[in-house]
Design a protein around this motif. Structure first.
Motif, PDB file in Angstrom:
ATOM      1  N   HIS A  69      -0.275  11.415  -8.053  1.00 61.34           N
ATOM      2  CA  HIS A  69      -0.741  10.325  -7.385  1.00 61.34           C
ATOM      3  C   HIS A  69      -2.337  10.233  -7.220  1.00 61.34           C
ATOM      4  O   HIS A  69      -2.797   9.077  -7.460  1.00 61.34           O
ATOM      5  N   GLU A 129       0.944  -1.264   0.138  1.00 64.29           N
ATOM      6  CA  GLU A 129       0.052  -0.039   0.076  1.00 64.29           C
ATOM      7  C   GLU A 129       0.964   1.194  -0.083  1.00 64.29           C
ATOM      8  O   GLU A 129       0.479   2.410  -0.082  1.00 64.29           O
ATOM      9  N   SER A 130       2.215   0.996   0.143  1.00 63.58           N
ATOM     10  CA  SER A 130       3.043   2.304   0.355  1.00 63.58           C
ATOM     11  C   SER A 130       3.517   2.837  -1.162  1.00 63.58           C
ATOM     12  O   SER A 130       4.098   3.867  -1.116  1.00 63.58           O
ATOM     13  N   ALA A 147      -1.198   5.022   2.451  1.00 64.82           N
ATOM     14  CA  ALA A 147       0.117   5.166   2.636  1.00 64.82           C
ATOM     15  C   ALA A 147       0.990   5.686   1.631  1.00 64.82           C
ATOM     16  O   ALA A 147       2.094   6.415   1.537  1.00 64.82           O
ATOM     17  N   TYR A 148       0.537   5.189   0.353  1.00 62.62           N
ATOM     18  CA  TYR A 148       1.371   5.851  -0.965  1.00 62.62           C
ATOM     19  C   TYR A 148       1.394   7.357  -1.076  1.00 62.62           C
ATOM     20  O   TYR A 148       2.445   7.804  -1.450  1.00 62.62           O
ATOM     21  N   ASP A 203       2.336   3.647  -4.889  1.00 63.62           N
ATOM     22  CA  ASP A 203       1.022   4.068  -6.020  1.00 63.62           C
ATOM     23  C   ASP A 203       0.703   2.866  -6.874  1.00 63.62           C
ATOM     24  O   ASP A 203       1.525   2.336  -7.517  1.00 63.62           O
ATOM     25  N   LYS A 235       1.216   9.214   1.695  1.00 63.36           N
ATOM     26  CA  LYS A 235       2.279   9.531   2.704  1.00 63.36           C
ATOM     27  C   LYS A 235       3.587   9.721   2.147  1.00 63.36           C
ATOM     28  O   LYS A 235       4.537  10.407   2.405  1.00 63.36           O
ATOM     29  N   ALA A 236       3.835   8.317   1.438  1.00 54.56           N
ATOM     30  CA  ALA A 236       5.528   8.172   0.791  1.00 54.56           C
ATOM     31  C   ALA A 236       5.700   9.225   0.030  1.00 54.56           C
ATOM     32  O   ALA A 236       6.800   9.628  -0.172  1.00 54.56           O
ATOM     33  N   ALA A 237       4.610   9.657  -0.754  1.00 50.82           N
ATOM     34  CA  ALA A 237       4.841  10.641  -1.805  1.00 50.82           C
ATOM     35  C   ALA A 237       5.309  11.917  -1.147  1.00 50.82           C
ATOM     36  O   ALA A 237       6.164  12.352  -1.533  1.00 50.82           O
ATOM     37  N   ARG A 238       4.557  12.270  -0.108  1.00 59.31           N
ATOM     38  CA  ARG A 238       4.974  13.415   0.706  1.00 59.31           C
ATOM     39  C   ARG A 238       6.396  13.365   1.036  1.00 59.31           C
ATOM     40  O   ARG A 238       7.361  14.148   1.199  1.00 59.31           O
ATOM     41  N   LEU A 239       6.955  12.134   1.624  1.00 60.13           N
ATOM     42  CA  LEU A 239       8.093  12.069   2.262  1.00 60.13           C
ATOM     43  C   LEU A 239       9.409  11.931   1.018  1.00 60.13           C
ATOM     44  O   LEU A 239      10.426  12.356   1.177  1.00 60.13           O
ATOM     45  N   ALA A 240       8.896  11.599  -0.314  1.00 62.34           N
ATOM     46  CA  ALA A 240       9.717  11.662  -1.286  1.00 62.34           C
ATOM     47  C   ALA A 240      10.084  13.052  -1.816  1.00 62.34           C
ATOM     48  O   ALA A 240      10.617  13.320  -2.774  1.00 62.34           O
ATOM     49  N   GLY A 241       9.355  14.017  -1.060  1.00 59.96           N
ATOM     50  CA  GLY A 241       9.589  15.493  -1.286  1.00 59.96           C
ATOM     51  C   GLY A 241       8.706  16.130  -2.410  1.00 59.96           C
ATOM     52  O   GLY A 241       8.858  17.078  -2.861  1.00 59.96           O
ATOM     53  N   CYS A 242       7.332  15.631  -2.506  1.00 67.01           N
ATOM     54  CA  CYS A 242       6.444  16.110  -3.549  1.00 67.01           C
ATOM     55  C   CYS A 242       5.515  17.134  -2.645  1.00 67.01           C
ATOM     56  O   CYS A 242       5.457  16.965  -1.687  1.00 67.01           O
ATOM     57  N   SER A 243       5.335  18.313  -3.276  1.00 70.63           N
ATOM     58  CA  SER A 243       4.536  19.334  -2.912  1.00 70.63           C
ATOM     59  C   SER A 243       2.972  18.797  -3.106  1.00 70.63           C
ATOM     60  O   SER A 243       2.746  17.752  -3.615  1.00 70.63           O
TER      61      SER A 243
END
Lengths: 254, 292
Positions: B202, A97-98, B183-184, A100, B186-194
Motif C-alpha cells: 500500500h 480515503e479508507s 485511513a487506507y 487505497d 489503517k484499514a489495511a492494518r485492520l484487514a490483517g496486513c503485517s
C-alpha cells in the motif's frame, strides 16, 4: 447478557511541547453486550476518535484494559493482534480515503480474506456476495475509489468490514461525511445487517448527531472532555438529561 | 448571429478544446522522447555492431584527420575513428548512469521510508547525515570521495552514489509522513496486513510517482557529473572510451583539431538533453492536472 467488548478505565494523554498535556481520554469504562448497538456521542474534541483508535489498537493506551471476547488485547501485537482483527472491524469516517487510491474496491474488500489464506477464486466469489449484501452490484469490485460516489464507497467499506464476519463492528462517524439522504440509506443497510446477523454482530456506533443515535442505538454513552458523563437508553437520555452538556446537546437540535 | 457564423469556434465549448489538445501534446511528447531514449539505449547496447571501425584500433599515419567521408567525425591523436569511439563510449556513459540512478533511488527510498515510518532517533540521525551531504556542493564532495577511492569508473559511480542518495531519502520520507496517518493504511492494518505487507502493498505504490519522476530528471544530471569526474581524471581512464575522459584527452588539441573534443561533447549534450526532456515530459504526464 454476555459482553463481547469490555473497556476498563482506559486513558490517553498527549504530551505537547511547551504547552500543557491534553488528556484526550480519562478513565473510560463500558461494556458492549452481545447483539447490542451502543452509541457513543460527543462533540468534536471529546475524545471519541482517540477512544476508538485505542480500542482498535491503532493507538497505544496509557492506562486501562481492553477485553475482546474475554481476551485481553490491550498490549497485543503482531499475530495476536491480527487474530483480534478477525473479531473486530471498523468503518471509517471518510469512505473514499479508507480505500487505497491505487487499488480497486474489490481488492480492498477481499484483502482480509486473502490475508487469512482464502484462495483467490473463493475471495472473488465472497467479494461479489458481500457487495450484493451491501446493495451494490458485483461490477463495483473492479472500480477504483475515485470512480464511485461517497455513499457507494461507504457501502463498499461496510462490505469490507463484514468480510471476515467480525463479532464487533465499530462505526467511527460512519455517516458524517455523507448527505442526509445517503446517511439514511446507510443506516437502513446497517439496520438490515443487524436484523440478519442478530446476536452475532454487536455495533459500537460513534456519532455526534443525537438524532441518529436515538434512531439506531439500544443504549447511549455521552462523552464530554474525555470522560463518560452519562449513560442510558437513548429516549431516557433525551427526555431527562442529567448532565449539563447533554442538556445543551439536546437543546441545540430542538 | 452573424459573428457566430463567421467564427465557428465561438460556438464550441471553450473549456473542452484546449484541454484535449494539451493532453495529446503531452502524450505525443512522451512517445517521442521515450523513442529517442530507447534509440539511445539500443545504440549503446549494440555499440560493437554499430561502430564502423574498432574504437581502439590505432592508425598513426591518419592521426588528427578532419571529418571526412571515411571518418565522419574525424580521428583522434592516435588515428582512432571518433565516431566509433563515441558509439563505444555510450555504453560506459549511459549504463553506468542508469545503474547509478537506480542504486541511489532505491537506497534513498529505503532510507527515507524507514525514517518516515519509524521516526524517533534513527530518523533524526539519518536526516542530519543527509543534511550534511546536502550542505556540501555535490561534485566537490564526489571528487574528494573518488580521489580517496582512486580513479576508475566503478569508483566514480560509488562516489556519486554516496553523495546523491539524500535527495531521494528526503522525498521518500516526506511522502511517507504524508501517507502514514491516512485511513487506507489503517484499514489495511485492520484487514490483517503485517507492517511489511502494508509498506510493500500500500505505501510503496502510493509514494513511487514523485520518486520515479525525480529519478528520470536525475539521469541527465548524473550523466554530466559522471562525465565531469572522468574529465577530471577521477572516472574512466584512457584508453577506455568514455565521453568525459575522451574530452579531457583531447583538450590540448582544442585549437588545432576541435572535432576530437566536439564529438564526445555533442554526444553528452544530446543524451543529457534527451533524458532531461523525457524526465520533464514524464513529470507533466504524471501531474494529474494535465491528465484530466
Amino acid at each position: 447478557m454476555e459482553a463481547v467488548l469490555q473497556v476498563k478505565n482506559l486513558s490517553k494523554t498527549f504530551a505537547r511541547k511547551g504547552r500543557p498535556d491534553v488528556r484526550a481520554v480519562e478513565g473510560v469504562s463500558f461494556s458492549l453486550l452481545k447483539g447490542e448497538c451502543l452509541g457513543i456521542i460527543g462533540e468534536s474534541g471529546s475524545g471519541k476518535t482517540t477512544l476508538v483508535n485505542m480500542i482498535t489498537r491503532l493507538l497505544d493506551s496509557d492506562d486501562g484494559q481492553i477485553l475482546l471476547n474475554g481476551k485481553d488485547i490491550t498490549r497485543a501485537r503482531g499475530r495476536e493482534l491480527r487474530e483480534a482483527y478477525r473479531e473486530m472491524q471498523m468503518i471509517f469516517q471518510s469512505p473514499a480515503e479508507s480505500f487505497d487510491p491505487r487499488r480497486t474496491l474489490g481488492d480492498g474488500i477481499g484483502e482480509s480474506l486473502r490475508n487469512s489464506g482464502m484462495a483467490a477464486g473463493q475471495v472473488r466469489q465472497k467479494t461479489a456476495e458481500l457487495l450484493q449484501t451491501c446493495g451494490l452490484t458485483d461490477g463495483f469490485a473492479g472500480r477504483f475509489p475515485h470512480e464511485v460516489s461517497g455513499g457507494q464507497c461507504q457501502r463498499a467499506a461496510i462490505a469490507r468490514a463484514l468480510a471476515i464476519d467480525p463479532s464487533v463492528l465499530i462505526c467511527d462517524e460512519a455517516t458524517s461525511a455523507l448527505d442526509v439522504t445517503i446517511q439514511q440509506e446507510i443506516l437502513h443497510l446497517l439496520n438490515d445487517l443487524r436484523r440478519q446477523k442478530k446476536d452475532s454482530l454487536s455495533i459500537l456506533f460513534i456519532c455526534h448527531d443525537i438524532a441518529l443515535v436515538q434512531q439506531f442505538c439500544d443504549r447511549v454513552l455521552v462523552m464530554y472532555q474525555g470522560r463518560i458523563v452519562e449513560e442510558g437508553l437513548p429516549d431516557d437520555v433525551i427526555r431527562s438529561p442529567r448532565h449539563p452538556y447533554t442538556q445543551r446537546l439536546i437543546d441545540s437540535i430542538l | 448571429m452573424n459573428r457566430m457564423s463567421t467564427d465557428p469556434r465561438k460556438t464550441d465549448h471553450p473549456t473542452v478544446r484546449p484541454q484535449k489538445i494539451r493532453k495529446n501534446t503531452v502524450r505525443t511528447r512522451l512517445i517521442f522522447f521515450s523513442l529517442l531514449a530507447l534509440l539511445l539505449l539500443l545504440g549503446s547496447l549494440f555499440s560493437e555492431q554499430l561502430a564502423p571501425y574498432d574504437p581502439y584500433l590505432q592508425d598513426l599515419s591518419n592521426a588528427k584527420a578532419a571529418p571526412s567521408a571515411a571518418h565522419l567525425l574525424g580521428t583522434d591523436r592516435y588515428g582512432r575513428d571518433m565516431l566509433s569511439r563515441v558509439i563505444a563510449g555510450s555504453r560506459a556513459s549511459i549504463f553506468s548512469t542508469l545503474l547509478l540512478v537506480a542504486v541511489i533511488a532505491a537506497a534513498g527510498t529505503l532510507i527515507g521510508v524507514f525514517c518516515g515510518w519509524n521516526g524517533k532517533r534513527a530518523d533524526t540521525i539519518l536526516m542530519r547525515i543527509s543534511d550534511i551531504f546536502l550542505a556540501f556542493p555535490g561534485l566537490v564532495f564526489a571528487m574528494a570521495v573518488a580521489g580517496v577511492l582512486g580513479g576508475g569508473l566503478h569508483n566514480a559511480v560509488i562516489a556519486l552514489a554516496l553523495i546523491s542518495w539524500p535527495k531521494y531519502a528526503r522525498i521518500a520520507r516526506s511522502q511517507t509522513l504524508a501517507q502514514k496517518e491516512s485511513a487506507y493504511l489503517k484499514a489495511a492494518r485492520l484487514a490483517g496486513c503485517s507492517t511489511w505487507q502494508i509498506l510493500c502493498r500500500h505505501l510503496f505504490p502510493n509514494i513511487l510517482g514523485p520518486i520515479l519522476v525525480t529519478a528520470m530528471l536525475d539521469i541527465g544530471t548524473m550523466m554530466m557529473e559522471l562525465s565531469a569526474l572522468s574529465f577530471l581524471g577521477l572516472g574512466a581512464r584512457p584508453p577506455i572510451a568514455e565521453w568525459g575522459s575522451m574530452m579531457s584527452d583531447a583538450r590540448g588539441l582544442m585549437t588545432t583539431s576541435p572535432w576530437i573534443t566536439f564529438a564526445p561533447g555533442l554526444a553528452i549534450f544530446l543524451s543529457v538533453m534527451i533524458f532531461n526532456l523525457l524526465g520533464d515530459t514524464i513529470r507533466d504526464y504524471a501531474d494529474p492536472r494535465s491528465r484530466q
